[in-house]
Each structure stands twice: as structure tokens, then as C-alpha cells.
Motif scaffolding. Sequence first.
Motif, PDB file in Angstrom:
ATOM      1  N   ALA A 236      -0.599 -10.673  -1.153  1.00  0.00           N
ATOM      2  CA  ALA A 236      -0.762  -9.917  -2.674  1.00  0.00           C
ATOM      3  C   ALA A 236      -1.870  -8.890  -2.840  1.00  0.00           C
ATOM      4  CB  ALA A 236      -0.948 -11.086  -3.693  1.00  0.00           C
ATOM      5  N   ALA A 237      -3.058  -9.109  -2.005  1.00  0.00           N
ATOM      6  CA  ALA A 237      -4.056  -8.031  -2.000  1.00  0.00           C
ATOM      7  C   ALA A 237      -4.973  -8.283  -0.787  1.00  0.00           C
ATOM      8  CB  ALA A 237      -4.984  -8.200  -3.193  1.00  0.00           C
ATOM      9  N   ILE A 238      -5.375  -7.204  -0.010  1.00  0.00           N
ATOM     10  CA  ILE A 238      -6.318  -7.204   0.821  1.00  0.00           C
ATOM     11  C   ILE A 238      -7.337  -6.155   0.848  1.00  0.00           C
ATOM     12  CG2 ILE A 238      -4.587  -5.870   2.456  1.00  0.00           C
ATOM     13  CD1 ILE A 238      -5.700  -7.273   4.955  1.00  0.00           C
ATOM     14  N   SER A 239      -8.468  -6.521   0.961  1.00  0.00           N
ATOM     15  CA  SER A 239      -9.824  -5.432   1.034  1.00  0.00           C
ATOM     16  C   SER A 239     -10.042  -5.415   2.592  1.00  0.00           C
ATOM     17  CB  SER A 239     -10.774  -5.817   0.000  1.00  0.00           C
ATOM     18  OG  SER A 239     -10.288  -5.917  -1.347  1.00  0.00           O
ATOM     19  N   VAL A 240     -10.430  -4.089   3.100  1.00  0.00           N
ATOM     20  CA  VAL A 240     -10.855  -3.798   4.190  1.00  0.00           C
ATOM     21  C   VAL A 240     -12.346  -3.080   3.977  1.00  0.00           C
ATOM     22  CG1 VAL A 240     -10.482  -2.935   6.555  1.00  0.00           C
ATOM     23  CG2 VAL A 240      -8.455  -3.976   5.195  1.00  0.00           C
ATOM     24  N   ILE A 241     -13.095  -3.366   4.884  1.00  0.00           N
ATOM     25  CA  ILE A 241     -13.992  -2.352   5.026  1.00  0.00           C
ATOM     26  C   ILE A 241     -14.361  -2.027   6.392  1.00  0.00           C
ATOM     27  CG2 ILE A 241     -17.018  -2.484   5.037  1.00  0.00           C
ATOM     28  CD1 ILE A 241     -16.832  -4.700   3.005  1.00  0.00           C
ATOM     29  N   ALA A 242     -14.240  -0.666   6.268  1.00  0.00           N
ATOM     30  CA  ALA A 242     -14.438   0.181   7.868  1.00  0.00           C
ATOM     31  C   ALA A 242     -15.384   1.216   7.541  1.00  0.00           C
ATOM     32  CB  ALA A 242     -13.040   0.812   7.994  1.00  0.00           C
ATOM     33  N   GLU A 243     -15.404   2.045   8.517  1.00  0.00           N
ATOM     34  CA  GLU A 243     -16.456   3.223   8.529  1.00  0.00           C
ATOM     35  C   GLU A 243     -16.221   4.321   7.488  1.00  0.00           C
ATOM     36  OE1 GLU A 243     -16.302   5.843  12.093  1.00  0.00           O
ATOM     37  OE2 GLU A 243     -14.585   4.303  12.704  1.00  0.00           O
ATOM     38  N   THR A 244     -14.944   4.460   7.018  1.00  0.00           N
ATOM     39  CA  THR A 244     -14.901   5.388   6.031  1.00  0.00           C
ATOM     40  C   THR A 244     -13.810   4.782   5.091  1.00  0.00           C
ATOM     41  OG1 THR A 244     -12.773   6.493   7.370  1.00  0.00           O
ATOM     42  CG2 THR A 244     -15.213   7.333   7.633  1.00  0.00           C
ATOM     43  N   ALA A 245     -13.790   5.418   3.899  1.00  0.00           N
ATOM     44  CA  ALA A 245     -12.699   5.050   2.827  1.00  0.00           C
ATOM     45  C   ALA A 245     -11.178   5.607   3.446  1.00  0.00           C
ATOM     46  CB  ALA A 245     -12.906   5.722   1.605  1.00  0.00           C
ATOM     47  N   LEU A 246     -11.135   6.354   4.261  1.00  0.00           N
ATOM     48  CA  LEU A 246      -9.561   6.792   4.884  1.00  0.00           C
ATOM     49  C   LEU A 246      -9.375   5.680   5.701  1.00  0.00           C
ATOM     50  CD1 LEU A 246      -7.186   8.546   5.411  1.00  0.00           C
ATOM     51  CD2 LEU A 246      -8.597   9.912   7.042  1.00  0.00           C
ATOM     52  N   ARG A 247     -10.142   5.222   6.734  1.00  0.00           N
ATOM     53  CA  ARG A 247      -9.833   4.473   7.721  1.00  0.00           C
ATOM     54  C   ARG A 247      -9.655   2.926   6.899  1.00  0.00           C
ATOM     55  NH1 ARG A 247     -10.260   4.649  13.123  1.00  0.00           N
ATOM     56  NH2 ARG A 247      -9.951   2.896  14.085  1.00  0.00           N
ATOM     57  N   ALA A 248     -10.266   2.733   5.883  1.00  0.00           N
ATOM     58  CA  ALA A 248     -10.112   1.330   5.484  1.00  0.00           C
ATOM     59  C   ALA A 248      -8.619   1.365   4.586  1.00  0.00           C
ATOM     60  CB  ALA A 248     -11.368   1.031   4.367  1.00  0.00           C
ATOM     61  N   GLU A 249      -8.524   2.482   3.947  1.00  0.00           N
ATOM     62  CA  GLU A 249      -6.849   2.631   3.436  1.00  0.00           C
ATOM     63  C   GLU A 249      -5.963   2.427   4.349  1.00  0.00           C
ATOM     64  OE1 GLU A 249      -3.694   3.487   1.175  1.00  0.00           O
ATOM     65  OE2 GLU A 249      -5.849   2.844   0.444  1.00  0.00           O
ATOM     66  N   VAL A 250      -5.972   3.053   5.542  1.00  0.00           N
ATOM     67  CA  VAL A 250      -5.006   2.822   6.477  1.00  0.00           C
ATOM     68  C   VAL A 250      -4.727   1.430   7.015  1.00  0.00           C
ATOM     69  CG1 VAL A 250      -4.103   3.723   8.693  1.00  0.00           C
ATOM     70  CG2 VAL A 250      -5.012   5.556   7.215  1.00  0.00           C
ATOM     71  N   LEU A 251      -6.048   0.924   7.171  1.00  0.00           N
ATOM     72  CA  LEU A 251      -6.167  -0.458   7.794  1.00  0.00           C
ATOM     73  C   LEU A 251      -5.538  -1.461   6.991  1.00  0.00           C
ATOM     74  CD1 LEU A 251      -9.225  -0.502  10.007  1.00  0.00           C
ATOM     75  CD2 LEU A 251      -6.965   0.150  10.752  1.00  0.00           C
ATOM     76  N   ALA A 252      -5.873  -1.402   5.663  1.00  0.00           N
ATOM     77  CA  ALA A 252      -5.352  -2.291   4.389  1.00  0.00           C
ATOM     78  C   ALA A 252      -4.088  -2.108   4.452  1.00  0.00           C
ATOM     79  CB  ALA A 252      -6.019  -1.853   3.273  1.00  0.00           C
ATOM     80  N   LYS A 253      -3.339  -1.054   4.275  1.00  0.00           N
ATOM     81  CA  LYS A 253      -1.841  -0.721   4.176  1.00  0.00           C
ATOM     82  C   LYS A 253      -1.337  -1.413   5.397  1.00  0.00           C
ATOM     83  CE  LYS A 253      -0.554   2.583   1.544  1.00  0.00           C
ATOM     84  NZ  LYS A 253      -0.175   3.759   0.940  1.00  0.00           N
ATOM     85  N   GLY A 254      -1.605  -1.040   6.609  1.00  0.00           N
ATOM     86  CA  GLY A 254      -1.091  -1.458   7.853  1.00  0.00           C
ATOM     87  C   GLY A 254      -1.025  -3.124   7.730  1.00  0.00           C
ATOM     88  N   ALA A 255      -2.086  -3.676   7.492  1.00  0.00           N
ATOM     89  CA  ALA A 255      -2.326  -5.063   7.566  1.00  0.00           C
ATOM     90  C   ALA A 255      -1.412  -5.821   6.766  1.00  0.00           C
ATOM     91  CB  ALA A 255      -3.752  -5.397   7.274  1.00  0.00           C
ATOM     92  N   CYS A 256      -0.979  -4.951   5.647  1.00  0.00           N
ATOM     93  CA  CYS A 256      -0.126  -5.691   4.601  1.00  0.00           C
ATOM     94  C   CYS A 256       1.414  -5.744   5.124  1.00  0.00           C
ATOM     95  CB  CYS A 256      -0.022  -4.737   3.350  1.00  0.00           C
ATOM     96  SG  CYS A 256      -1.122  -5.121   2.164  1.00  0.00           S
ATOM     97  N   MET A 257       1.639  -4.744   6.158  1.00  0.00           N
ATOM     98  CA  MET A 257       2.896  -4.788   6.902  1.00  0.00           C
ATOM     99  C   MET A 257       2.924  -5.742   7.650  1.00  0.00           C
ATOM    100  SD  MET A 257       4.241  -2.314   5.031  1.00  0.00           S
ATOM    101  CE  MET A 257       3.697  -0.756   4.138  1.00  0.00           C
TER     102      MET A 257
END
Length: 286
Positions: A236-257
Amino acid sequence: MNTADDDIRHVFTAFGGARCAVIACGASEADVSAVVADTYALEQRLTRFDPSSELSRFNADAGPRVHVSALLGELLRVCIDAYELSDGLVNAACLPALIDAGYDRSITEVRRRPAVTVRTSERREVPPLPGVLEVGDGWARLAPRCAIDLGGVGKGWLADRLCERFGNAAVNLGGDVRTRGAGPAGEGWTVSLCDGSPVVVRDAGLATSGTSGRRWPGGHHLIDPRTGRPARTGIAAISVIAETALRAEVLAKGACMVGAPAAAGWLAARGAARYALVTSTGALAA
């Protein structure tokens, strides 16, 4: 995000009504106001909901090589990088499938008046992005009948660029957060993950994705490029912390898949610093 009395703080809405905020330590009101103004200006240039925007005109000109600004060219390259990082799970060429799913207007308008006919029964093929998008120096070419949605990738990139203007600040663009510096009290910036847990970060990015936010009767905004339909995921929701907001966004969306069972390994292999998720049944994992 934590603040102190002498910080400059500006809360506003953008990107279809999303809550945004800029908090800067040791900056002027003019500096923060300039960031807000630039957010609106860039949104106007890159929105897919205005047929006169640069992105909409680029999509309408699919087929031949066309001139693009340095800004759009950079973001198109970022989309290709996001595709590679996510093994194709974050694919900016999903726009036709997204429209099929009912997201053909801003999320505010979709919620107010959902599409009468949502074409989710037929599979819309989402082509591999590198096969349909070429980007050069001042030009780009999109294959015929294709269209690009910058979406969360654009917001993550922009949060990074805007935050880099300050030495000690946090920028939140609708859930895509970038922080720099030691924060108001010198101990870092406190951010909240989707499960409600607070985390202190410095020079990091945070993004939250999932199916519980931008949704409407019959669909949601996360298109699985493998099926061309709204993703069937237990997250339903996932939060990811990474080195940049861009990388965190890509990883969060990919993890949903990839789904909850595989998310931990998938994120670890791509350098996520931390994550938290909420499943559709309400269970928490971290």
C-alpha cells in the motif's frame, strides 16, 4: 520535518494539489521564495496536463527528431537512467497505459469525476524505454504512438536540484524529499516514513510510493510495465531512504512492482539505506 524558530519555511501545493515544503536554515526569504517560484515554473513547463507545455508538445511530435531544451533533455536522460536502475520497472513510456487506466487529467479532476470508461481489460504494451527514446545534444526523438510521463522521477530530480541551492535545508515535493546539512539543531533532519517511524538523516533523499495515494474507482497511478495495467501489488505504501531523492523515488516505485516478499533483497542490491513498508492488509515490515 523538524524546524527551528529562525528557519525560513514555506509550505505550498503543486503537482496537482500535492503538499510541498521548503525549509532552509541560514537562508533569506527571497532565496526560499525563488525556489517556490521555480517549482511552479518548472511544473508548468513539464506537466502532461497542459497541451502547451514543453513535455506535451514533445509527446505530440513523436516520430521525427525535434529540438528540446536543456531542461527537458536532462530529464529525458534521467528517465533512461531510472529505467536502467530499476531493470525496466520504472518506465516513463507508460503514459498511454496510464491514460487507459483513467489517469487522463490531474488527480484532483480524476477523483472529482472518474473516467466513464476505463480501458484496463485490454493489455496496453509498454515498450522498453531505450528502444523508443533517443536523446542527443539539444534534440530528442520519441517513437511514433509513444508518450512520456515524467511523474515522480521528475519530482525527485527537482527536489535534488532545488535543495542543492542551500547548505542546510530540506525540500519536500509531494513526498519526494531531499535534505542537506545538519538541520536546525545540528543533529540532522527528522523525517517520517510511511509506517510513522521517525528517522534522522543528513544529505539524503526520501521518497514514498504505493497504491494508497493516487487512486480512483477502478485504478491507481502505478502502472506495471510488464502488464500495462495498474500494478497488482500487496504494498500500500513504501518509503525508501537513499543518497538522493531521485534514487529514492526510483527504488520506491520499483519495489512496489516487485512486491513485499522480494522488496528487501531488491532494495539492498540497489543501495537503499533504509526502507519501511505497509502492506494492503495493514501489516508493517522494515
